[in-house]
Design an enzyme around this catalytic site. Structure first.
Site, PDB file in Angstrom:
ATOM      1  N   ASP A 132      14.030  -2.955  -6.841  1.00 43.61           N
ATOM      2  CA  ASP A 132      13.810  -4.376  -7.159  1.00 43.61           C
ATOM      3  C   ASP A 132      14.080  -4.708  -8.628  1.00 43.61           C
ATOM      4  O   ASP A 132      14.129  -5.872  -8.995  1.00 43.61           O
ATOM      5  CB  ASP A 132      12.328  -4.746  -6.939  1.00 43.61           C
ATOM      6  CG  ASP A 132      12.000  -4.974  -5.485  1.00 43.61           C
ATOM      7  OD1 ASP A 132      12.924  -4.983  -4.663  1.00 43.61           O
ATOM      8  OD2 ASP A 132      10.800  -5.147  -5.197  1.00 43.61           O
ATOM      9  N   ALA A 162       0.559  -3.049  -6.371  1.00 44.61           N
ATOM     10  CA  ALA A 162       0.877  -2.542  -5.024  1.00 44.61           C
ATOM     11  C   ALA A 162       0.654  -3.628  -3.982  1.00 44.61           C
ATOM     12  O   ALA A 162       0.014  -3.435  -2.958  1.00 44.61           O
ATOM     13  CB  ALA A 162       0.034  -1.300  -4.692  1.00 44.61           C
ATOM     14  N   GLY A 194       5.254  -4.238 -10.923  1.00 42.96           N
ATOM     15  CA  GLY A 194       5.677  -3.074 -11.710  1.00 42.96           C
ATOM     16  C   GLY A 194       7.164  -3.142 -12.034  1.00 42.96           C
ATOM     17  O   GLY A 194       7.586  -2.858 -13.163  1.00 42.96           O
ATOM     18  N   SER A 195       7.959  -3.556 -11.057  1.00 46.85           N
ATOM     19  CA  SER A 195       9.411  -3.672 -11.267  1.00 46.85           C
ATOM     20  C   SER A 195       9.717  -4.758 -12.285  1.00 46.85           C
ATOM     21  O   SER A 195      10.614  -4.618 -13.130  1.00 46.85           O
ATOM     22  CB  SER A 195      10.116  -4.034  -9.950  1.00 46.85           C
ATOM     23  OG  SER A 195       9.878  -3.046  -8.982  1.00 46.85           O
ATOM     24  N   LYS A 223       7.525 -12.011  -7.758  1.00 47.06           N
ATOM     25  CA  LYS A 223       8.483 -12.575  -6.786  1.00 47.06           C
ATOM     26  C   LYS A 223       7.835 -12.650  -5.410  1.00 47.06           C
ATOM     27  O   LYS A 223       6.855 -11.952  -5.132  1.00 47.06           O
ATOM     28  CB  LYS A 223       9.761 -11.742  -6.684  1.00 47.06           C
ATOM     29  CG  LYS A 223       9.601 -10.259  -6.302  1.00 47.06           C
ATOM     30  CD  LYS A 223       9.488  -9.939  -4.826  1.00 47.06           C
ATOM     31  CE  LYS A 223       9.349  -8.440  -4.545  1.00 47.06           C
ATOM     32  NZ  LYS A 223       8.820  -8.123  -3.207  1.00 47.06           N
TER      33      LYS A 223
HETATM   34  O1  C5P Z   1      13.160   1.767  -5.023  1.00 38.31           O
HETATM   35  P1  C5P Z   1      11.677   1.861  -5.025  1.00 38.31           P
HETATM   36  O2  C5P Z   1      11.177   3.024  -5.827  1.00 38.31           O
HETATM   37  O3  C5P Z   1      11.003   0.599  -5.412  1.00 38.31           O
HETATM   38  O4  C5P Z   1      11.254   2.137  -3.530  1.00 38.31           O
HETATM   39  C1  C5P Z   1       9.983   2.598  -3.161  1.00 38.31           C
HETATM   40  C2  C5P Z   1      10.079   3.259  -1.799  1.00 38.31           C
HETATM   41  O5  C5P Z   1      10.343   2.281  -0.800  1.00 38.31           O
HETATM   42  C3  C5P Z   1      11.199   4.250  -1.684  1.00 38.31           C
HETATM   43  O6  C5P Z   1      10.785   5.532  -2.057  1.00 38.31           O
HETATM   44  C4  C5P Z   1      11.559   4.205  -0.221  1.00 38.31           C
HETATM   45  O7  C5P Z   1      10.679   5.017   0.517  1.00 38.31           O
HETATM   46  C5  C5P Z   1      11.256   2.763   0.167  1.00 38.31           C
HETATM   47  N1  C5P Z   1      12.458   1.929   0.167  1.00 38.31           N
HETATM   48  C6  C5P Z   1      13.386   2.065   1.192  1.00 38.31           C
HETATM   49  N2  C5P Z   1      14.498   1.275   1.188  1.00 38.31           N
HETATM   50  C7  C5P Z   1      14.708   0.363   0.215  1.00 38.31           C
HETATM   51  C8  C5P Z   1      13.775   0.216  -0.837  1.00 38.31           C
HETATM   52  C9  C5P Z   1      12.661   1.031  -0.833  1.00 38.31           C
HETATM   53  O8  C5P Z   1      13.213   2.872   2.102  1.00 38.31           O
HETATM   54  N3  C5P Z   1      15.794  -0.387   0.247  1.00 38.31           N
END
Ligand code: C5P
Length: 328
Positions: free
Chosen positions: A169, A129, A135-136, A44
């Site tokens: 995501d 990354a 990954g999502s 995406k």
């Molecule tokens: O949800 P996900 O594991 O993909 O998010 C990775 C990191 O990104 C989270 O640990 C957080 O630190 C940050 N994040 C955030 N706010 C979001 C999405 C992600 O702070 N809405």
């Protein structure tokens, strides 16, 4: 022709369904072939990513518009005799049980108290990354494939709730296409399928660094927060069949990423130098995307930037559910 000039030139009588760019005939995502199951996981880009606040749980409140593109990983699932969930990836560092794709399979097994093993072969093409959600998307692809393959009685809302426990995501990738997402990013409103023809080619440039999403969010100053108005304006424009204004392709994380990572700032300048009208960060980066209206200019920019040693992908918007995209 610049972005603004093209905007003026965008007339509704130019509305056309471009078979070449918008046909999604190959987009069937899950293919079951006897005892193996193939599934595609699309990347995406974020057309907007607005951080609107900080939450008590440490996450950030978002308003983001995302679109899947045709760059994809391919997964092949095979029933495993040993009762384990294993991942074998073309990138060795991802061949482990922590891989989000393996976590997705275990989540479904636990929910239905199943014990069958599964081998997940993962042909990785989406940079890791990189802000492209690879990954999502892999995790969402495993959820969709196993629901179908194992005939699991799970509604989309139930699957979305499970997906949200894997990552913010992941729910978006269950439906993909064009969507407006809020909350952590897990509350998804599908918008498409529609896409402006003048930005039909997307040049993705991946600088040679990986960026931790968590570290970008953690270091974000409150001054970079916005109120969601860019996302609303962008969605409004698309729904009214207008090309959004350049400033509405807003990413709250971009300023700090460019400041912190000189490789990304240099790559953005090089993309502009190579003829891009608009360059934006996808997610927390480091991947940048630049829309182009015609293939020859996109290709020229790609060759010029490849000669400088950059990793690039030429992509276009895709609706993984197989419907044609309505081209604006
Ligand atoms: O949800 P996900 O594991 O993909 O998010 C990775 C990191 O990104 C989270 O640990 C957080 O630190 C940050 N994040 C955030 N706010 C979001 C999405 C992600 O702070 N809405």
């Amino acid at each position: 022709m610049g972005y603004c000039a093209r905007l003026k030139g965008l007339a509704l009588d130019k509305f056309a369904k471009s078979m070449h760019n918008a046909r999604m005939s190959h987009a069937q995502r899950v293919q079951i072939l006897g005892d193996v199951c193939f599934v595609r996981a699309y990347a995406k880009i974020n057309l907007t990513l607005e951080v609107t606040g900080r939450r008590a749980d440490g996450y950030h409140e978002l308003a983001t518009v995302m679109q899947t593109v045709d760059l994809h990983d391919t997964l092949c699932l095979t029933a495993g005799g040993d009762g384990r969930v294993r991942v074998e990836c073309t990138r060795a560092e991802l061949s482990n049980e922590e891989n989000l794709a393996a976590q997705a399979a275990r989540l479904l097994r636990e929910r239905f108290a199943l014990s069958q093993g599964v081998l997940i072969e993962l042909r990785k093409r989406i940079p890791v990354a990189a802000g492209l959600g690879g990954g999502s998307s892999d995790a969402a692809a495993v959820l969709l494939a196993l629901r179908q393959w194992w005939r699991l009685p799970l509604s989309l809302p139930e699957l979305q709730a499970m997906a949200a426990t894997l990552g913010s995501d992941v729910p978006f990738f269950l439906t993909g296409g064009l969507a407006f997402c809020v909350g952590r990013g897990e509350r998804v409103t599908p918008l498409g399928p529609l896409w402006p023809s003048p930005i039909r080619w997307l040049l993705l440039l991946k600088p040679a660094i990986g960026i931790s999403t968590a570290s970008v969010f953690q270091g974000l100053p409150v001054n970079d927060y916005t109120d969601g108005s860019h996302s609303r304006a962008l969605v409004g424009a698309l729904q009214e069949r207008r090309l959004p204004q350049p400033e509405d392709f807003h990413n709250s994380l971009e300023r700090s990423v460019l400041e912190r990572y000189s490789e990304v700032a240099r790559a953005k300048a090089d993309l502009l130098q190579a003829g891009a009208d608009l360059v934006r960060l996808s997610g927390s980066g480091p991947t940048l995307y630049a829309p182009f209206s015609d293939l020859s200019r996109a290709n020229q920019a790609q060759e010029q930037l490849q000669a400088l040693g950059y990793e690039l992908y030429l992509a276009h918007a895709i609706n993984p559910n197989g419907d044609d995209i309505d081209v604006l």
